[in-house]
Design a protein around this motif. Structure first.
Motif, PDB file in Angstrom:
ATOM      1  N   UNK A 120     -40.177 -37.257  21.107  1.00  0.00           N
ATOM      2  CA  UNK A 120     -39.572 -36.564  22.243  1.00  0.00           C
ATOM      3  C   UNK A 120     -40.249 -36.952  23.556  1.00  0.00           C
ATOM      4  N   UNK A 121     -41.536 -37.317  23.495  1.00  0.00           N
ATOM      5  CA  UNK A 121     -42.230 -37.736  24.707  1.00  0.00           C
ATOM      6  C   UNK A 121     -41.634 -39.028  25.264  1.00  0.00           C
ATOM      7  N   UNK A 122     -41.202 -39.910  24.375  1.00  0.00           N
ATOM      8  CA  UNK A 122     -40.547 -41.150  24.815  1.00  0.00           C
ATOM      9  C   UNK A 122     -39.272 -40.822  25.586  1.00  0.00           C
ATOM     10  N   UNK A 123     -38.484 -39.874  25.066  1.00  0.00           N
ATOM     11  CA  UNK A 123     -37.241 -39.504  25.739  1.00  0.00           C
ATOM     12  C   UNK A 123     -37.517 -38.880  27.101  1.00  0.00           C
ATOM     13  N   UNK A 168     -40.005 -48.179   3.595  1.00  0.00           N
ATOM     14  CA  UNK A 168     -41.470 -48.286   3.622  1.00  0.00           C
ATOM     15  C   UNK A 168     -42.085 -47.418   4.714  1.00  0.00           C
ATOM     16  N   UNK A 169     -41.347 -47.220   5.803  1.00  0.00           N
ATOM     17  CA  UNK A 169     -41.872 -46.434   6.923  1.00  0.00           C
ATOM     18  C   UNK A 169     -41.457 -44.967   6.857  1.00  0.00           C
ATOM     19  N   UNK A 170     -40.603 -44.625   5.881  1.00  0.00           N
ATOM     20  CA  UNK A 170     -40.140 -43.243   5.765  1.00  0.00           C
ATOM     21  C   UNK A 170     -39.263 -42.812   6.927  1.00  0.00           C
ATOM     22  N   UNK A 171     -38.429 -43.734   7.396  1.00  0.00           N
ATOM     23  CA  UNK A 171     -37.600 -43.480   8.573  1.00  0.00           C
ATOM     24  C   UNK A 171     -36.128 -43.378   8.204  1.00  0.00           C
ATOM     25  N   UNK A 172     -35.352 -42.802   9.107  1.00  0.00           N
ATOM     26  CA  UNK A 172     -33.898 -42.803   8.994  1.00  0.00           C
ATOM     27  C   UNK A 172     -33.307 -42.799  10.392  1.00  0.00           C
ATOM     28  N   UNK A 173     -32.109 -43.333  10.523  1.00  0.00           N
ATOM     29  CA  UNK A 173     -31.427 -43.295  11.816  1.00  0.00           C
ATOM     30  C   UNK A 173     -31.130 -41.854  12.208  1.00  0.00           C
ATOM     31  N   UNK A 174     -30.764 -41.026  11.224  1.00  0.00           N
ATOM     32  CA  UNK A 174     -30.490 -39.610  11.497  1.00  0.00           C
ATOM     33  C   UNK A 174     -31.728 -38.891  12.002  1.00  0.00           C
ATOM     34  N   UNK A 175     -32.897 -39.315  11.536  1.00  0.00           N
ATOM     35  CA  UNK A 175     -34.132 -38.702  11.986  1.00  0.00           C
ATOM     36  C   UNK A 175     -34.378 -38.932  13.468  1.00  0.00           C
ATOM     37  N   UNK A 176     -34.057 -40.129  13.947  1.00  0.00           N
ATOM     38  CA  UNK A 176     -34.216 -40.423  15.369  1.00  0.00           C
ATOM     39  C   UNK A 176     -33.232 -39.596  16.191  1.00  0.00           C
ATOM     40  N   UNK A 177     -32.016 -39.447  15.669  1.00  0.00           N
ATOM     41  CA  UNK A 177     -31.013 -38.616  16.347  1.00  0.00           C
ATOM     42  C   UNK A 177     -31.508 -37.173  16.431  1.00  0.00           C
ATOM     43  N   UNK A 178     -32.108 -36.684  15.351  1.00  0.00           N
ATOM     44  CA  UNK A 178     -32.616 -35.312  15.334  1.00  0.00           C
ATOM     45  C   UNK A 178     -33.707 -35.124  16.390  1.00  0.00           C
ATOM     46  N   UNK A 189     -30.289 -46.527  21.572  1.00  0.00           N
ATOM     47  CA  UNK A 189     -31.242 -45.705  20.813  1.00  0.00           C
ATOM     48  C   UNK A 189     -31.233 -46.079  19.331  1.00  0.00           C
ATOM     49  N   UNK A 190     -30.049 -46.191  18.754  1.00  0.00           N
ATOM     50  CA  UNK A 190     -29.926 -46.296  17.299  1.00  0.00           C
ATOM     51  C   UNK A 190     -30.270 -47.678  16.751  1.00  0.00           C
ATOM     52  N   UNK A 191     -30.380 -48.690  17.618  1.00  0.00           N
ATOM     53  CA  UNK A 191     -30.754 -50.025  17.150  1.00  0.00           C
ATOM     54  C   UNK A 191     -32.251 -50.293  17.295  1.00  0.00           C
ATOM     55  N   UNK A 192     -33.031 -49.298  17.710  1.00  0.00           N
ATOM     56  CA  UNK A 192     -34.465 -49.525  17.932  1.00  0.00           C
ATOM     57  C   UNK A 192     -35.165 -50.040  16.676  1.00  0.00           C
ATOM     58  N   UNK A 236     -33.938 -36.815  19.157  1.00  0.00           N
ATOM     59  CA  UNK A 236     -33.247 -36.833  20.443  1.00  0.00           C
ATOM     60  C   UNK A 236     -32.568 -35.489  20.712  1.00  0.00           C
ATOM     61  N   UNK A 237     -31.956 -34.922  19.683  1.00  0.00           N
ATOM     62  CA  UNK A 237     -31.300 -33.623  19.839  1.00  0.00           C
ATOM     63  C   UNK A 237     -32.321 -32.529  20.151  1.00  0.00           C
ATOM     64  N   UNK A 238     -33.511 -32.673  19.598  1.00  0.00           N
ATOM     65  CA  UNK A 238     -34.570 -31.704  19.905  1.00  0.00           C
ATOM     66  C   UNK A 238     -34.942 -31.785  21.383  1.00  0.00           C
ATOM     67  N   UNK A 239     -34.920 -32.995  21.916  1.00  0.00           N
ATOM     68  CA  UNK A 239     -35.214 -33.205  23.329  1.00  0.00           C
ATOM     69  C   UNK A 239     -34.100 -32.655  24.229  1.00  0.00           C
ATOM     70  N   UNK A 240     -32.843 -32.885  23.858  1.00  0.00           N
ATOM     71  CA  UNK A 240     -31.707 -32.492  24.705  1.00  0.00           C
ATOM     72  C   UNK A 240     -31.207 -31.082  24.428  1.00  0.00           C
ATOM     73  N   UNK A 241     -31.683 -30.472  23.326  1.00  0.00           N
ATOM     74  CA  UNK A 241     -31.127 -29.186  22.922  1.00  0.00           C
ATOM     75  C   UNK A 241     -29.752 -29.330  22.314  1.00  0.00           C
ATOM     76  N   UNK A 242     -29.436 -30.543  21.858  1.00  0.00           N
ATOM     77  CA  UNK A 242     -28.138 -30.789  21.233  1.00  0.00           C
ATOM     78  C   UNK A 242     -26.989 -30.960  22.211  1.00  0.00           C
ATOM     79  N   UNK A 243     -27.294 -31.099  23.494  1.00  0.00           N
ATOM     80  CA  UNK A 243     -26.244 -31.242  24.497  1.00  0.00           C
ATOM     81  C   UNK A 243     -25.535 -32.582  24.352  1.00  0.00           C
ATOM     82  N   UNK A 244     -24.217 -32.562  24.454  1.00  0.00           N
ATOM     83  CA  UNK A 244     -23.411 -33.778  24.375  1.00  0.00           C
ATOM     84  C   UNK A 244     -22.513 -33.883  25.609  1.00  0.00           C
TER      85      UNK A 244
END
Length: 267
Positions: free
Chosen positions: A46-49, A111-121, A144-147, A123-131
């Motif tokens: 969230x600090x990156x955002x 191997x890194x324990x990552x998911x694309x949905x996790x990054x979205x989550x 964002x999603x190609x990082x 981001x949503x924590x940062x924005x409060x889910x605003x669209x």
């Protein structure tokens, strides 16, 4: 075998720009505040955002509009309406040829324990889910999603320097000031932490040049890219091995420093 995923309508009903958007302000002191917090906890995405919000990208709207109104952009919107659904469907990705970008991507994310949905989550924590529901949002989401895909294509790891290099590579493609700020401020922190002769800034400069020489990944068909052999994709995209990054790792390890544990050691 077809690698098509669920498609959007042929004519997208979304506006280019939602008038509810507030014009972003350039706030460098806020960016520095959140960078310090990021250094303290590198996993707090969230600090990156916050930094990106404080250092907005010039011409973002113009570039987004040029993409979504192009023939290629309209076709990509139709075929790839939402990248996280594609990127997290590892069963479908594993059905692509062995040695493909898709297999390397799945291996990396597992191997890194990552998911694309996790990054979205995050981001949503940062924005409060605003669209905003506009095409600018669609374009921004693709950046964002190609990082994590950039890590796979470039060979930069998720170590401190690898993350700075991916951001420098991204700046070469999409010149958001936040990319450059985090890359060089992070590089300075690596030099301060390690006190080594590792070519940190040469690695970051090299990454920036590689990104500039490469077609914009976020504007590629990701479905088609994933199906390509990894080596062939890198050749087509002009992505060459990161020489200075590998040398930086070699010199750090020669001093008994684990490049993947820099920030932990600094804490």
């Amino acid at each position: 075998m077809s690698h098509e995923f669920a498609s959007a309508p042929a004519t997208d009903p979304r506006p280019m720009f939602n008038p509810a958007r507030v014009k972003p302000r350039f706030r460098p002191f806020k960016a520095m505040h959140h960078f310090r917090k990021l250094i303290a906890d590198k996993e707090d995405t969230s600090e990156v955002f916050h930094i990106f919000e404080a250092l907005p990208r010039r011409n973002f709207r113009v570039e987004a509009q040029a993409f979504v109104e192009s023939d290629e952009g309209r076709e990509i919107i139709r075929r790839e309406p939402y990248l996280p659904d594609l990127l997290d469907d590892h069963e479908r990705l594993r059905a692509m040829p062995a040695g493909s970008v898709a297999h390397a991507y799945c291996d990396f994310m597992k191997s890194e324990g990552l998911s694309a949905a996790g990054l979205v989550a995050e981001y949503d924590r940062f924005t409060g889910g605003k669209r905003f529901g506009d095409l600018m949002e669609y374009y921004g989401n693709r950046n964002r999603d190609t990082h994590d895909l950039l890590h796979v294509l470039t060979g930069y790891g998720r170590d401190a320097l690898g993350e700075q290099c991916v951001l420098a590579f991204t700046y070469g493609q999409n010149p958001a000031p936040a990319n450059l700020f985090i890359a060089y401020a992070g590089g300075l922190n690596v030099k301060k932490t390690t006190k080594s002769d590792a070519p940190v800034f040469k690695a970051i400069n090299e990454a920036r040049k590689l990104g500039r020489a490469c077609p914009r990944i976020s504007e590629q068909s990701i479905i088609d890219l994933l199906a390509e052999p990894l080596d062939a994709a890198r050749k087509r995209l002009n992505i060459t091995p990161p020489v200075h990054y590998e040398e930086a790792h070699r010199r750090l390890r020669a001093r008994g420093i684990d490049p993947y544990d820099l920030l932990t050691n600094a804490a």
